[in-house]
Design a protein around this motif. Structure first.
Motif, PDB file in Angstrom:
ATOM      1  N   GLY A  37     -17.428   4.310  73.570  1.00  0.00           N
ATOM      2  CA  GLY A  37     -17.578   4.966  72.282  1.00  0.00           C
ATOM      3  C   GLY A  37     -17.601   3.985  71.128  1.00  0.00           C
ATOM      4  O   GLY A  37     -18.133   4.282  70.054  1.00  0.00           O
ATOM      5  N   LEU A  40     -21.068   2.663  69.241  1.00  0.00           N
ATOM      6  CA  LEU A  40     -21.801   3.369  68.194  1.00  0.00           C
ATOM      7  C   LEU A  40     -21.892   2.492  66.944  1.00  0.00           C
ATOM      8  O   LEU A  40     -20.999   1.683  66.678  1.00  0.00           O
ATOM      9  CB  LEU A  40     -21.102   4.691  67.868  1.00  0.00           C
ATOM     10  N   HIS A  44     -20.333   3.905  59.963  1.00  0.00           N
ATOM     11  CA  HIS A  44     -20.221   5.362  59.917  1.00  0.00           C
ATOM     12  C   HIS A  44     -18.827   5.752  60.396  1.00  0.00           C
ATOM     13  O   HIS A  44     -18.138   4.979  61.038  1.00  0.00           O
ATOM     14  CB  HIS A  44     -21.282   6.025  60.798  1.00  0.00           C
ATOM     15  N   HIS A  45     -18.458   6.971  60.108  1.00  0.00           N
ATOM     16  CA  HIS A  45     -17.150   7.452  60.529  1.00  0.00           C
ATOM     17  C   HIS A  45     -17.250   8.101  61.914  1.00  0.00           C
ATOM     18  O   HIS A  45     -16.869   9.243  62.119  1.00  0.00           O
ATOM     19  CB  HIS A  45     -16.588   8.452  59.503  1.00  0.00           C
ATOM     20  N   TRP A  46     -17.802   7.346  62.897  1.00  0.00           N
ATOM     21  CA  TRP A  46     -17.932   7.888  64.244  1.00  0.00           C
ATOM     22  C   TRP A  46     -16.568   7.889  64.933  1.00  0.00           C
ATOM     23  O   TRP A  46     -15.880   6.876  64.961  1.00  0.00           O
ATOM     24  CB  TRP A  46     -18.871   7.024  65.095  1.00  0.00           C
ATOM     25  N   TRP A  48     -14.551   7.341  68.149  1.00  0.00           N
ATOM     26  CA  TRP A  48     -14.897   6.656  69.394  1.00  0.00           C
ATOM     27  C   TRP A  48     -14.522   7.469  70.626  1.00  0.00           C
ATOM     28  O   TRP A  48     -15.018   7.235  71.726  1.00  0.00           O
ATOM     29  CB  TRP A  48     -14.232   5.274  69.462  1.00  0.00           C
ATOM     30  N   THR A 131     -16.117  20.280  61.661  1.00  0.00           N
ATOM     31  CA  THR A 131     -16.932  19.150  61.217  1.00  0.00           C
ATOM     32  C   THR A 131     -17.965  19.590  60.200  1.00  0.00           C
ATOM     33  O   THR A 131     -18.202  18.915  59.186  1.00  0.00           O
ATOM     34  CB  THR A 131     -17.638  18.505  62.429  1.00  0.00           C
ATOM     35  N   ALA A 140     -24.678  14.507  63.525  1.00  0.00           N
ATOM     36  CA  ALA A 140     -24.574  13.325  64.384  1.00  0.00           C
ATOM     37  C   ALA A 140     -23.148  12.821  64.505  1.00  0.00           C
ATOM     38  O   ALA A 140     -22.790  12.199  65.501  1.00  0.00           O
ATOM     39  CB  ALA A 140     -25.475  12.208  63.838  1.00  0.00           C
ATOM     40  N   VAL A 141     -22.318  13.091  63.489  1.00  0.00           N
ATOM     41  CA  VAL A 141     -20.931  12.622  63.511  1.00  0.00           C
ATOM     42  C   VAL A 141     -20.188  13.160  64.734  1.00  0.00           C
ATOM     43  O   VAL A 141     -19.315  12.487  65.289  1.00  0.00           O
ATOM     44  CB  VAL A 141     -20.207  13.026  62.206  1.00  0.00           C
ATOM     45  N   LEU A 144     -23.234  12.702  68.602  1.00  0.00           N
ATOM     46  CA  LEU A 144     -23.455  11.393  69.227  1.00  0.00           C
ATOM     47  C   LEU A 144     -22.236  10.920  70.021  1.00  0.00           C
ATOM     48  O   LEU A 144     -22.364  10.592  71.203  1.00  0.00           O
ATOM     49  CB  LEU A 144     -23.865  10.368  68.170  1.00  0.00           C
ATOM     50  N   PRO A 145     -21.063  10.861  69.422  1.00  0.00           N
ATOM     51  CA  PRO A 145     -19.910  10.421  70.226  1.00  0.00           C
ATOM     52  C   PRO A 145     -19.566  11.390  71.345  1.00  0.00           C
ATOM     53  O   PRO A 145     -19.197  10.958  72.442  1.00  0.00           O
ATOM     54  CB  PRO A 145     -18.769  10.316  69.198  1.00  0.00           C
TER      55      PRO A 145
END
Length: 230
Positions: A37, A40, A44-46, A48, A131, A140-141, A144-145
């Protein structure tokens, strides 16, 4: 108190589906999902790691025979529910408490229709709704993860389960041929325990419920025999 080897529905200390096997698989799966994770893009505030993946790991590694723990259930249930949560969250951004409830209901309906019912999907739906109603409501936030975590978990689950003696996706045990001479009788609880020990499998059904089901089948067969002899 029944001994550990007789406690149907509970992980045993030993055997090919003991608690150590499930715990080790979950450790590897979640750790790798979290590690990857971090690949990424920065800036960005992804997250993990996405919390519902932990619940998915319990199913994948502890009860891999469950229909709720199969690869399509894990992937479809997680992603479809997250999408449902995001969609509802954007539509009901002003009422987040209503959004999470509607997202939950929609997720269950969608998972059932798509044949990928997965309990952690409920958490994905709530997370999606929250979210969407947050300051950074980008799809995507979450997607994606979550997609990356789930993909890694499924890959590790497939490799680990098969290497440790459990075919995954699960293949049901083939029933033996029906005897040529019909037999109507009954079994003892010890017979059920013996078969469960031979299977060495963890099933997500209570032993008493399974026994009640078999007893109901016995009664139905007995009634059919009585009707045929009239």
């Amino acid at each position: 108190m029944p001994s550990g080897s007789k406690m149907f529905g509970q992980l045993r200390p030993g055997g090919r589906l003991g608690w150590a096997r499930g715990a080790t698989g979950a450790l590897i799966g979640v750790a790798l999902a979290g590690l990857l994770g971090h690949v990424l893009p920065a800036g960005h505030h992804w997250p993990w790691i996405v919390a519902p993946v932990g619940a998915s790991a319990v199913l994948v590694f502890a009860v891999p025979a469950s229909p709720l723990a199969q690869p399509w259930s894990v992937l479809g249930g997680s992603m479809i529910s997250a999408l449902a949560g995001l969609l509802v969250g954007h539509m009901l951004a002003d009422v987040p408490t209503l959004a999470v409830g509607v997202a939950m209901g929609l997720a269950i309906a969608a998972m059932t229709y798509a044949r990928c019912l997965h309990p952690p999907g409920g958490a994905c739906a709530v997370l999606g709704a929250l979210t969407a109603t947050s300051a950074d409501g980008s799809w995507a936030v979450l997607l994606l993860p979550l997609g990356l975590n789930v993909a890694v978990l499924i890959a590790v689950g497939w490799l680990y389960n098969n290497l440790t003696g459990h075919a995954w996706p699960h293949r049901p045990v083939q029933a033996p041929p029906t005897p040529q001479i019909p037999w109507v009788g009954t079994y003892q609880r010890a017979d059920l325990d013996a078969v469960l020990d031979e299977w060495d499998e963890v099933l997500d059904v209570n032993r008493d419920d399974l026994d009640a089901l078999f007893r109901a089948v016995e009664r139905r067969v007995a009634r059919r025999w009585e009707d045929d002899r009239k």
